[in-house]
Structure formats: structure tokens, C-alpha cells
Design a protein around this motif. Structure first.
Motif, PDB file in Angstrom:
ATOM      1  N   MET A   1      37.928  48.800  52.316  1.00 45.66           N
ATOM      2  CA  MET A   1      38.661  48.168  51.240  1.00 45.66           C
ATOM      3  C   MET A   1      39.002  49.229  50.206  1.00 45.66           C
ATOM      4  O   MET A   1      38.172  50.001  49.800  1.00 45.66           O
ATOM      5  N   SER A   2      40.224  49.227  49.776  1.00 48.17           N
ATOM      6  CA  SER A   2      40.684  50.177  48.778  1.00 48.17           C
ATOM      7  C   SER A   2      40.570  49.537  47.394  1.00 48.17           C
ATOM      8  O   SER A   2      41.079  48.453  47.179  1.00 48.17           O
ATOM      9  N   ARG A   3      39.878  50.197  46.470  1.00 44.41           N
ATOM     10  CA  ARG A   3      39.739  49.663  45.116  1.00 44.41           C
ATOM     11  C   ARG A   3      40.190  50.709  44.118  1.00 44.41           C
ATOM     12  O   ARG A   3      39.989  51.894  44.314  1.00 44.41           O
ATOM     13  N   ARG A   4      40.751  50.219  43.034  1.00 42.66           N
ATOM     14  CA  ARG A   4      41.201  51.126  41.993  1.00 42.66           C
ATOM     15  C   ARG A   4      41.088  50.422  40.657  1.00 42.66           C
ATOM     16  O   ARG A   4      41.352  49.239  40.551  1.00 42.66           O
ATOM     17  N   ALA A   5      40.696  51.157  39.657  1.00 44.03           N
ATOM     18  CA  ALA A   5      40.611  50.597  38.313  1.00 44.03           C
ATOM     19  C   ALA A   5      41.829  51.062  37.529  1.00 44.03           C
ATOM     20  O   ALA A   5      42.232  52.211  37.607  1.00 44.03           O
ATOM     21  N   VAL A   6      42.422  50.148  36.793  1.00 44.42           N
ATOM     22  CA  VAL A   6      43.595  50.449  35.989  1.00 44.42           C
ATOM     23  C   VAL A   6      43.224  50.235  34.528  1.00 44.42           C
ATOM     24  O   VAL A   6      42.740  49.173  34.161  1.00 44.42           O
ATOM     25  N   LEU A   7      43.422  51.250  33.707  1.00 44.68           N
ATOM     26  CA  LEU A   7      43.112  51.154  32.290  1.00 44.68           C
ATOM     27  C   LEU A   7      44.289  50.510  31.569  1.00 44.68           C
ATOM     28  O   LEU A   7      45.422  50.954  31.668  1.00 44.68           O
ATOM     29  N   ARG A   8      44.024  49.403  30.883  1.00 43.80           N
ATOM     30  CA  ARG A   8      45.046  48.700  30.106  1.00 43.80           C
ATOM     31  C   ARG A   8      44.526  48.623  28.683  1.00 43.80           C
ATOM     32  O   ARG A   8      43.701  47.774  28.376  1.00 43.80           O
ATOM     33  N   GLY A   9      44.984  49.508  27.840  1.00 39.76           N
ATOM     34  CA  GLY A   9      44.479  49.544  26.475  1.00 39.76           C
ATOM     35  C   GLY A   9      43.015  49.939  26.498  1.00 39.76           C
ATOM     36  O   GLY A   9      42.660  50.970  27.027  1.00 39.76           O
TER      37      GLY A   9
ATOM     38  N   ARG B   1      40.754  48.075  28.039  1.00 35.46           N
ATOM     39  CA  ARG B   1      40.174  47.255  29.098  1.00 35.46           C
ATOM     40  C   ARG B   1      40.511  47.843  30.462  1.00 35.46           C
ATOM     41  O   ARG B   1      41.612  48.315  30.693  1.00 35.46           O
ATOM     42  N   VAL B   2      39.557  47.786  31.374  1.00 35.85           N
ATOM     43  CA  VAL B   2      39.787  48.261  32.737  1.00 35.85           C
ATOM     44  C   VAL B   2      39.978  47.058  33.649  1.00 35.85           C
ATOM     45  O   VAL B   2      39.164  46.131  33.645  1.00 35.85           O
ATOM     46  N   LEU B   3      41.083  47.065  34.409  1.00 36.51           N
ATOM     47  CA  LEU B   3      41.328  46.022  35.396  1.00 36.51           C
ATOM     48  C   LEU B   3      40.909  46.539  36.763  1.00 36.51           C
ATOM     49  O   LEU B   3      41.329  47.619  37.179  1.00 36.51           O
ATOM     50  N   GLY B   4      40.092  45.774  37.465  1.00 36.65           N
ATOM     51  CA  GLY B   4      39.716  46.135  38.823  1.00 36.65           C
ATOM     52  C   GLY B   4      40.792  45.650  39.778  1.00 36.65           C
ATOM     53  O   GLY B   4      41.171  44.471  39.756  1.00 36.65           O
ATOM     54  N   VAL B   5      41.301  46.565  40.608  1.00 40.82           N
ATOM     55  CA  VAL B   5      42.395  46.240  41.526  1.00 40.82           C
ATOM     56  C   VAL B   5      41.987  46.599  42.942  1.00 40.82           C
ATOM     57  O   VAL B   5      41.563  47.722  43.204  1.00 40.82           O
ATOM     58  N   ASP B   6      42.132  45.650  43.856  1.00 41.98           N
ATOM     59  CA  ASP B   6      41.971  45.920  45.283  1.00 41.98           C
ATOM     60  C   ASP B   6      43.377  46.204  45.794  1.00 41.98           C
ATOM     61  O   ASP B   6      44.200  45.303  45.885  1.00 41.98           O
ATOM     62  N   GLY B   7      43.649  47.449  46.103  1.00 39.60           N
ATOM     63  CA  GLY B   7      44.999  47.886  46.453  1.00 39.60           C
ATOM     64  C   GLY B   7      45.441  47.589  47.868  1.00 39.60           C
ATOM     65  O   GLY B   7      46.598  47.802  48.221  1.00 39.60           O
ATOM     66  N   HIS B   8      44.541  47.071  48.717  1.00 40.22           N
ATOM     67  CA  HIS B   8      44.931  46.704  50.088  1.00 40.22           C
ATOM     68  C   HIS B   8      43.877  45.768  50.650  1.00 40.22           C
ATOM     69  O   HIS B   8      42.795  46.191  51.023  1.00 40.22           O
ATOM     70  N   SER B   9      44.190  44.487  50.683  1.00 36.15           N
ATOM     71  CA  SER B   9      43.236  43.497  51.179  1.00 36.15           C
ATOM     72  C   SER B   9      43.796  42.773  52.390  1.00 36.15           C
ATOM     73  O   SER B   9      44.946  42.349  52.399  1.00 36.15           O
ATOM     74  N   ASP B  10      42.947  42.620  53.405  1.00 32.76           N
ATOM     75  CA  ASP B  10      43.293  41.829  54.585  1.00 32.76           C
ATOM     76  C   ASP B  10      42.758  40.403  54.459  1.00 32.76           C
ATOM     77  O   ASP B  10      42.685  39.677  55.440  1.00 32.76           O
ATOM     78  N   LEU B  11      42.397  40.011  53.264  1.00 32.88           N
ATOM     79  CA  LEU B  11      41.844  38.693  52.984  1.00 32.88           C
ATOM     80  C   LEU B  11      42.727  37.567  53.512  1.00 32.88           C
ATOM     81  O   LEU B  11      42.234  36.524  53.947  1.00 32.88           O
ATOM     82  N   LEU B  12      44.026  37.774  53.516  1.00 31.46           N
ATOM     83  CA  LEU B  12      44.964  36.729  53.931  1.00 31.46           C
ATOM     84  C   LEU B  12      44.738  36.306  55.383  1.00 31.46           C
ATOM     85  O   LEU B  12      45.009  35.164  55.742  1.00 31.46           O
TER      86      LEU B  12
END
Length: 121
Positions: free
Chosen positions: A1-9, A11-22
Motif C-alpha cells: 500500500m502506498s501512503r503519503r502525508a500531505v501538509l495543508r497549513g 495539518r497533515v492529511l494522510g493519503v493512500d495514493g494507490h488502493s485496491d480496496l475497490l
């Protein structure tokens, strides 16, 4: 699973950049389950610090490998996208579809989990 954190102001948003959950979501929906993401997966996604997930459409998805009643690839893509839209509709108080950068502000303001569709293959 690919994960990435994105800094927004501040606050850090946790992002899964590629999920096969579907894959699992559609399998369960074909068995009659509804609101699969919010009932089965959202608690663990949130526990893992995620706020947004990119759900894969296409690639080696089982519906595209001849397992679906209609093996037409465009019909399979439409079925996958319909499943996501239905999931979001069934759990609109917990999920939203990210259509553009401005939608990220929605996650910050109301705390719902963002879903991004991405194509592979």
C-alpha cells in the motif's frame, strides 16, 4: 500500500495514493452488502491516520479479467465507478468524492473521508 502525508497549513492529511480496496468493495456489493467502505473499512483507514484514498479503477481488476457477467471493459469501468458513487451516496455523512483540489478543503471542514478515483492499466 502506498501512503503519503500531505501538509495543508498546520495539518497533515494522510493519503493512500494507490488502493485496491475497490476489489473487495465490489465483491461484497455483488453479494448484497451496502455501505461497505464506511461499515467495513473506514474505521481502520481512520485508525491508520488516513483522510483520503485513491481507489484504483482498471488494471488487473477481477471484473476486467472475465469474471463479470459483461466482459466489455467499458461496462466494467462503469460498474466500478457506479459502485463508488453508490458507496458515497449511501454514506454521504462519512464519505465524499474528490473531484478537484478545492474538494480537499471539504475534508478539513467537515471531516468526511475523501475518495479519489484513478485509472490504471
Amino acid at each position: 500500500m502506498s501512503r503519503r502525508a500531505v501538509l495543508r497549513g498546520d495539518r497533515v492529511l494522510g493519503v493512500d495514493g494507490h488502493s485496491d480496496l475497490l476489489i473487495e468493495v465490489v465483491r461484497r456489493r455483488l453479494l448484497g452488502e451496502r455501505a461497505v467502505i464506511s461499515s467495513q473499512f473506514l474505521p481502520r483507514l481512520r485508525e491508520g491516520g488516513l483522510h483520503i484514498a485513491f481507489l484504483m479503477v482498471g488494471g488487473d481488476f477481477p471484473l476486467l479479467a472475465g469474471d463479470a457477467p459483461d466482459s466489455n471493459i467499458q461496462a466494467c469501468y462503469a460498474e466500478l465507478m457506479d459502485a463508488v458513487c453508490e458507496e458515497v451516496s449511501e454514506s454521504s455523512d462519512e464519505l465524499f468524492l474528490v473531484l478537484g483540489a478545492r474538494d480537499l478543503d471539504r475534508e478539513e471542514s467537515d471531516g468526511r473521508f475523501g475518495i479519489v478515483l484513478h485509472w490504471e492499466g
